[in-house]
Design an enzyme around this catalytic site. Structure first.
Site, PDB file in Angstrom:
ATOM      1  N   ALA A  52       0.680  -1.665  -0.149  1.00  0.00           N
ATOM      2  CA  ALA A  52      -0.410   0.110  -0.027  1.00  0.00           C
ATOM      3  C   ALA A  52       0.097   1.311  -0.080  1.00  0.00           C
ATOM      4  O   ALA A  52       0.445   1.658  -0.402  1.00  0.00           O
ATOM      5  CB  ALA A  52      -0.561   0.337   1.325  1.00  0.00           C
ATOM      6  N   GLU A  57       9.363   4.032   7.114  1.00  0.00           N
ATOM      7  CA  GLU A  57      10.024   2.841   7.404  1.00  0.00           C
ATOM      8  C   GLU A  57      10.785   2.705   8.769  1.00  0.00           C
ATOM      9  O   GLU A  57      11.444   3.417   8.793  1.00  0.00           O
ATOM     10  CB  GLU A  57      10.320   1.946   6.077  1.00  0.00           C
ATOM     11  CG  GLU A  57      10.139   0.601   6.742  1.00  0.00           C
ATOM     12  CD  GLU A  57       9.315   0.271   7.190  1.00  0.00           C
ATOM     13  OE1 GLU A  57       9.637  -0.690   8.432  1.00  0.00           O
ATOM     14  OE2 GLU A  57       8.089   0.059   5.980  1.00  0.00           O
ATOM     15  N   ASN A  76       5.950  -6.940   6.168  1.00  0.00           N
ATOM     16  CA  ASN A  76       4.619  -8.119   5.786  1.00  0.00           C
ATOM     17  C   ASN A  76       4.801  -7.698   4.338  1.00  0.00           C
ATOM     18  O   ASN A  76       4.870  -9.507   4.081  1.00  0.00           O
ATOM     19  CB  ASN A  76       3.617  -7.546   6.615  1.00  0.00           C
ATOM     20  CG  ASN A  76       3.572  -8.293   7.657  1.00  0.00           C
ATOM     21  OD1 ASN A  76       4.413  -8.876   8.506  1.00  0.00           O
ATOM     22  ND2 ASN A  76       2.564  -7.120   8.827  1.00  0.00           N
ATOM     23  N   GLY A  89       2.926 -14.275   0.436  1.00  0.00           N
ATOM     24  CA  GLY A  89       3.244 -15.681  -0.568  1.00  0.00           C
ATOM     25  C   GLY A  89       3.194 -15.255  -2.066  1.00  0.00           C
ATOM     26  O   GLY A  89       2.808 -16.010  -2.881  1.00  0.00           O
ATOM     27  N   GLY A  90       3.082 -14.257  -2.052  1.00  0.00           N
ATOM     28  CA  GLY A  90       2.991 -13.719  -3.528  1.00  0.00           C
ATOM     29  C   GLY A  90       1.366 -13.922  -4.238  1.00  0.00           C
ATOM     30  O   GLY A  90       1.656 -14.411  -5.959  1.00  0.00           O
ATOM     31  N   ARG A  95     -10.515 -19.148   4.749  1.00  0.00           N
ATOM     32  CA  ARG A  95      -9.871 -19.172   5.521  1.00  0.00           C
ATOM     33  C   ARG A  95     -10.748 -19.616   7.796  1.00  0.00           C
ATOM     34  O   ARG A  95      -9.729 -20.024   8.020  1.00  0.00           O
ATOM     35  CB  ARG A  95      -8.523 -17.658   6.039  1.00  0.00           C
ATOM     36  CG  ARG A  95      -7.888 -17.926   4.693  1.00  0.00           C
ATOM     37  CD  ARG A  95      -7.022 -16.561   4.183  1.00  0.00           C
ATOM     38  NE  ARG A  95      -6.248 -16.627   3.965  1.00  0.00           N
ATOM     39  CZ  ARG A  95      -5.007 -15.445   2.977  1.00  0.00           C
ATOM     40  NH1 ARG A  95      -4.855 -14.554   4.257  1.00  0.00           N
ATOM     41  NH2 ARG A  95      -4.500 -15.883   2.426  1.00  0.00           N
ATOM     42  N   GLU A 108      -3.602  -2.218   5.404  1.00  0.00           N
ATOM     43  CA  GLU A 108      -4.071  -2.983   6.501  1.00  0.00           C
ATOM     44  C   GLU A 108      -3.765  -2.728   7.627  1.00  0.00           C
ATOM     45  O   GLU A 108      -5.084  -2.528   8.566  1.00  0.00           O
ATOM     46  CB  GLU A 108      -2.743  -4.203   6.875  1.00  0.00           C
ATOM     47  CG  GLU A 108      -3.971  -4.768   8.365  1.00  0.00           C
ATOM     48  CD  GLU A 108      -2.387  -6.851   7.944  1.00  0.00           C
ATOM     49  OE1 GLU A 108      -2.613  -6.627   9.442  1.00  0.00           O
ATOM     50  OE2 GLU A 108      -1.430  -6.446   7.654  1.00  0.00           O
TER      51      GLU A 108
END
Length: 500
Positions: free
Chosen positions: A48, A68, A76, A81-82, A328, A466
């Site tokens: 993001a 950062e 993250n 997992g791409g 999930r 997120e």
């Protein structure tokens, strides 16, 4: 306000590093004295944040600064997992799948959200999926040739994957593109405070040279943001105190997939200035976690085979206990019911045929790192994992009949990719890991952070990824985090232009 803010920051700090005290600082409402000025500040360097910075600069907003707090770019996002859900992506179309659409993706997400999803937001994100995909291609991201599959909770094969199976394939390219454009990235810069003028954010007090998690490191700088501040700081799953406060039902012993710095202090600082939090108690676990490796690990990649071509069996009964291809939340709930009488985890197993995947890097890597094992027979599985052999044989025989019939009367699983199990097998143990915060700051559809006291946007304050909440509802589908974060970065870039 100052005491409330200090308390919230103390909570996050204690959870992050076990600190017993915070350095004292005064409330910073002085909007006249600055150490430096830029046009846009982006907090966070995951999908993001990198997307927002890229689009802010691309749209001509002037000097863009990315902060950062950790020592590396990516957050993250770099270790995920791409996976990337894109309706009507080129690989999907080449596979002959022409009946997918953004609306189909949203339909799946509404089901997963269990009545709590934001349909307008999901629709906007899905309709920009191809824009996000082309942004990746334009910045040099490579995806696996011919790879597009149906993952849990989706009704179509629409999930592509990066070349090396990690989100770092995307974060690296976005960062490199940003550097070429002239975006400035600063590592080890911790946001101490927002500098506010009423309902407008003016800038930040930043601890420059911060070394996680020591709050005493670095020096303070005041940075003005002339056109806006974008909060893209991620979730709070590593803030154990906050996690327990918002969801006491969440097993505190669960491992997590997030990096240690995912502690949520930027979100808490925004809340201290009136930003509205939503759905904070909706914290998702990844049902593909392995107890035999720490953090995110390789289990996610291995189980992209296991869930599709194999089965999951309880070590207590030797029986299947769920639809392996459900979303999930459904799978995690089912998995965590597998416990011994003393309440300790009875780790279920997942297994599939070894021969077709013997050279697949997902398998070779898992076997190398001993988070999966090659087992020659059902007898070997029963012995190694202490399962009732007779019931295990009955389970596999029944399952193989379902594969041949292409129907699963037991759990309603879609059987189009299922394979008859003959052995030798690849076997791994599973247990969920805390993975993603569906809750966070409420924004409008254009990414402006909403003030809960007025239900109007806080001027010049934006959020993406997120750190935001109220989009997915109770459960986020696999492969949609990359999509949401990249798209929201695009949207915020446009909003900054409109507001400026």
């Amino acid at each position: 306000m100052s005491s409330r803010r200090s308390f919230l920051k103390l909570s996050a700090s204690v959870a992050a590093g076990g600190l017993t005290a915070m350095p004292a600082f005064a409330a910073c409402n002085d909007t006249t004295s600055w150490d430096e000025e830029v046009d846009v500040i982006v907090i966070g360097s995951g999908f993001a944040g990198l997307s927002a910075a890229y689009n802010a600069h691309k749209n001509g907003l002037g000097k863009v600064l990315v902060l950062e707090k950790m020592q590396v770019i990516g957050g993250n996002s770099a270790i995920n997992g791409g996976w990337f859900a894109v309706p009507k992506n080129p690989i999907q179309l080449a596979q002959g799948i022409h009946d997918d659409s953004p609306a189909e993706l949203v339909k799946d997400q509404i089901i997963s959200g269990r009545g709590m999803a934001n349909v307008e937001a999901l629709t906007q994100i899905a309709e920009h999926a191809l824009d996000a995909y082309h942004q990746c291609i334009d910045t040099g991201v490579e995806f696996r040739e011919g790879f597009n599959i149906q993952v849990g909770g989706h009704n179509k094969a629409r999930a592509i994957r990066t070349k090396h199976g990690v989100g770092g394939d995307i974060t690296t390219k976005l960062y490199e593109a940003g550097v070429k454009m002239g975006i400035e990235y600063r590592l080890q810069n911790y946001v101490e405070q927002f500098v506010m003028d009423g309902q407008e954010i003016q800038g930040l007090v930043v601890r420059h040279g911060y070394r996680f998690p020591d709050q005493k490191t670095g020096s303070l700088r005041r940075i003005k943001a002339r056109k806006g501040v974008v909060l893209a700081s991620g979730g709070f799953t590593r803030n154990m105190e906050l996690r327990a406060a918002v969801d006491p039902s969440l097993d505190p012993t669960l491992d997590g997939t997030n990096h240690k710095g995912a502690t949520g202090e930027v979100m808490l600082e925004a809340m201290a200035h009136g930003a509205l939090p939503v759905h904070l108690n909706m914290i998702q676990t990844g049902h593909w976690g392995s107890p035999d490796e720490g953090g995110f690990g390789w289990s996610n990649a291995l189980l992209s085979i296991g869930w599709h071509q194999g089965i999951s069996v309880s070590v207590l009964s030797g029986k299947r206990y769920m639809d392996e291809r459900a979303d999930r939340l459904t799978c995690s709930t089912a998995i965590m019911k597998n416990r011994y009488q003393d309440g300790s985890p009875a780790y279920p197993i997942v297994f599939f045929n070894h021969a077709p995947y013997a050279k697949d890097e997902r398998v070779t890597r898992a076997l190398r790192d001993k988070m999966a094992w090659k087992v020659d027979s059902l007898e070997g599985i029963a012995k190694q994992f202490n399962l009732p052999l007779a019931e295990l044989k009955n389970t596999v025989a029944r399952y193989n009949k379902h594969v041949e019939a292409r129907q699963d009367p037991d759990f309603g699983r879609k059987m189009d990719t299922a394979e008859v199990l003959t052995g030798p097998f690849v076997v791994s143990r599973i247990w969920p890991k805390v993975h993603y915060c569906m809750g966070g700051l409420k924004t409008d559809l254009d990414g402006r952070v909403v003030d809960g006291r007025t239900m109007k946007p806080i001027r010049k304050m934006y959020a993406a990824g997120e750190v935001t909440g109220g989009v997915h509802g109770h459960a986020r589908l696999s492969s949609t985090s990359c999509l949401e974060c990249l798209v929201n970065g695009i949207i915020v870039g446009k909003t900054l232009v409109a507001d400026a």
